[in-house]
Design a protein around this motif. Structure first.
Motif, short mmCIF file in Angstrom:
data_model
loop_
_atom_site.label_atom_id
_atom_site.label_comp_id
_atom_site.label_asym_id
_atom_site.label_seq_id
_atom_site.Cartn_x
_atom_site.Cartn_y
_atom_site.Cartn_z
N LEU A 95 0.72 -1.11 0.02
CA LEU A 95 -0.17 -0.03 -0.20
C LEU A 95 0.67 1.34 -0.04
N MET A 96 1.74 1.43 0.81
CA MET A 96 2.92 2.58 0.78
C MET A 96 3.43 2.60 -0.67
N SER A 97 3.92 1.58 -1.19
CA SER A 97 4.52 1.53 -2.56
C SER A 97 3.31 2.20 -3.33
N GLU A 98 2.18 1.59 -3.47
CA GLU A 98 1.15 2.10 -4.53
C GLU A 98 0.69 3.62 -4.32
N ARG A 99 0.59 3.96 -2.92
CA ARG A 99 0.32 5.30 -2.74
C ARG A 99 1.50 6.06 -3.39
N SER A 100 2.56 5.79 -3.20
CA SER A 100 3.74 6.61 -3.46
C SER A 100 3.72 6.65 -5.09
N ARG A 101 3.51 5.59 -5.81
CA ARG A 101 3.28 5.64 -7.17
C ARG A 101 2.26 6.57 -7.65
N TRP A 102 1.01 6.28 -6.94
CA TRP A 102 -0.05 7.21 -7.40
C TRP A 102 0.22 8.79 -7.05
N GLU A 103 0.94 9.15 -5.97
CA GLU A 103 1.30 10.53 -5.68
C GLU A 103 2.17 11.00 -7.06
N ARG A 104 2.99 10.04 -7.46
CA ARG A 104 3.82 10.59 -8.44
C ARG A 104 2.99 10.86 -9.68
N LEU A 105 2.27 9.92 -9.98
CA LEU A 105 1.16 9.89 -11.10
C LEU A 105 0.29 11.04 -11.33
N THR A 106 -0.24 11.35 -10.18
CA THR A 106 -1.23 12.81 -9.97
C THR A 106 -0.69 13.65 -10.06
N ALA A 107 0.86 13.90 -9.43
CA ALA A 107 1.54 15.04 -9.83
C ALA A 107 1.90 15.32 -11.18
N ALA A 108 2.11 14.38 -11.84
CA ALA A 108 2.62 14.20 -13.41
C ALA A 108 1.46 14.94 -14.14
N ILE A 109 0.25 14.34 -13.95
CA ILE A 109 -1.10 14.77 -14.35
C ILE A 109 -1.33 16.14 -14.30
N ALA A 110 -1.16 16.57 -12.99
CA ALA A 110 -1.47 17.96 -12.53
C ALA A 110 -0.58 18.90 -13.25
N GLY A 111 0.69 18.35 -13.60
CA GLY A 111 1.60 19.30 -14.22
C GLY A 111 1.32 19.34 -15.58
N ILE A 112 0.55 18.48 -16.10
CA ILE A 112 0.20 18.60 -17.65
C ILE A 112 -1.06 19.54 -17.83
N LEU A 113 -1.99 19.32 -16.69
CA LEU A 113 -3.12 19.96 -16.79
C LEU A 113 -3.16 21.51 -16.59
N ASN A 114 -2.02 21.62 -15.52
CA ASN A 114 -1.86 22.97 -14.92
C ASN A 114 -0.32 23.33 -15.19
N PRO A 115 0.09 23.55 -16.18
CA PRO A 115 1.83 23.83 -16.42
C PRO A 115 1.97 25.08 -15.81
N ALA A 116 3.04 25.03 -15.08
CA ALA A 116 3.64 26.38 -14.56
C ALA A 116 3.53 27.74 -15.66
N GLN A 117 3.24 28.85 -15.15
CA GLN A 117 2.99 30.04 -15.90
C GLN A 117 4.31 30.49 -16.60
N LYS A 118 5.31 30.40 -15.70
CA LYS A 118 6.66 30.80 -16.10
C LYS A 118 7.31 30.04 -17.26
N GLU A 119 6.89 28.83 -17.63
CA GLU A 119 7.37 28.14 -18.93
C GLU A 119 6.81 28.50 -20.11
N ASP A 120 7.82 28.85 -21.12
CA ASP A 120 7.39 29.41 -22.50
C ASP A 120 7.01 28.01 -23.30
N ILE A 121 5.70 27.64 -23.19
CA ILE A 121 5.21 26.50 -24.08
C ILE A 121 4.65 26.92 -25.47
N PRO A 122 5.44 26.59 -26.51
CA PRO A 122 4.73 26.74 -27.92
C PRO A 122 3.46 26.53 -27.74
#
Length: 122
Positions: A95-122
């Motif tokens: 469970l600890m391993s799965e939760r860690s994996r899930w937190e990495r996955l949700t952070a990655a998805i959040a990064g795509i859905l809400n990219p940092a404003q300072k990045e210049d994305i074409p």
């Protein structure tokens, strides 16, 4: 009566492997039989996640074979005996391993859905 495709249109599908994590997490709170486990997942998800018996019991058997959960038969006040599942030490580690994996996955998805404003994305 709604057509079959309409009935499933608004259903939230779980990512593969997520059901195992949800079962392990729910059993960390307390031992439960299958129906109570399904109900706890549904209730704690705000009625969004509904686990059908056709998905739940194969997952329970798989987790039991892996040694992440164990089960025993217990008497029921309402009738037939119930198979009550509980988390094992190995299941707690998983469970600890799965939760860690899930937190990495949700952070990655959040990064795509809400990219940092300072990045210049074409």
């Amino acid at each position: 009566m709604p057509q079959r495709k309409d009935r499933y249109q608004n259903r939230t599908e779980l990512l593969q492997g997520t059901l195992d994590m949800l079962i392990l997490q729910t059993l960390q709170w307390a031992p439960r039989h299958g129906y109570a486990l399904s109900k706890a997942i549904r209730t704690n998800s705000g009625e969004i996640l509904k686990v059908d018996t056709g998905s739940l019991y194969p997952a329970l058997h798989r987790l039991e074979r892996k040694g992440w959960i164990a089960a025993e038969w217990k008497a029921s006040e309402l009738g037939p005996r119930l198979r009550v599942y509980h988390l094992t030490k190995a299941g707690g580690r998983q469970l600890m391993s799965e939760r860690s994996r899930w937190e990495r996955l949700t952070a990655a998805i959040a990064g795509i859905l809400n990219p940092a404003q300072k990045e210049d994305i074409p």
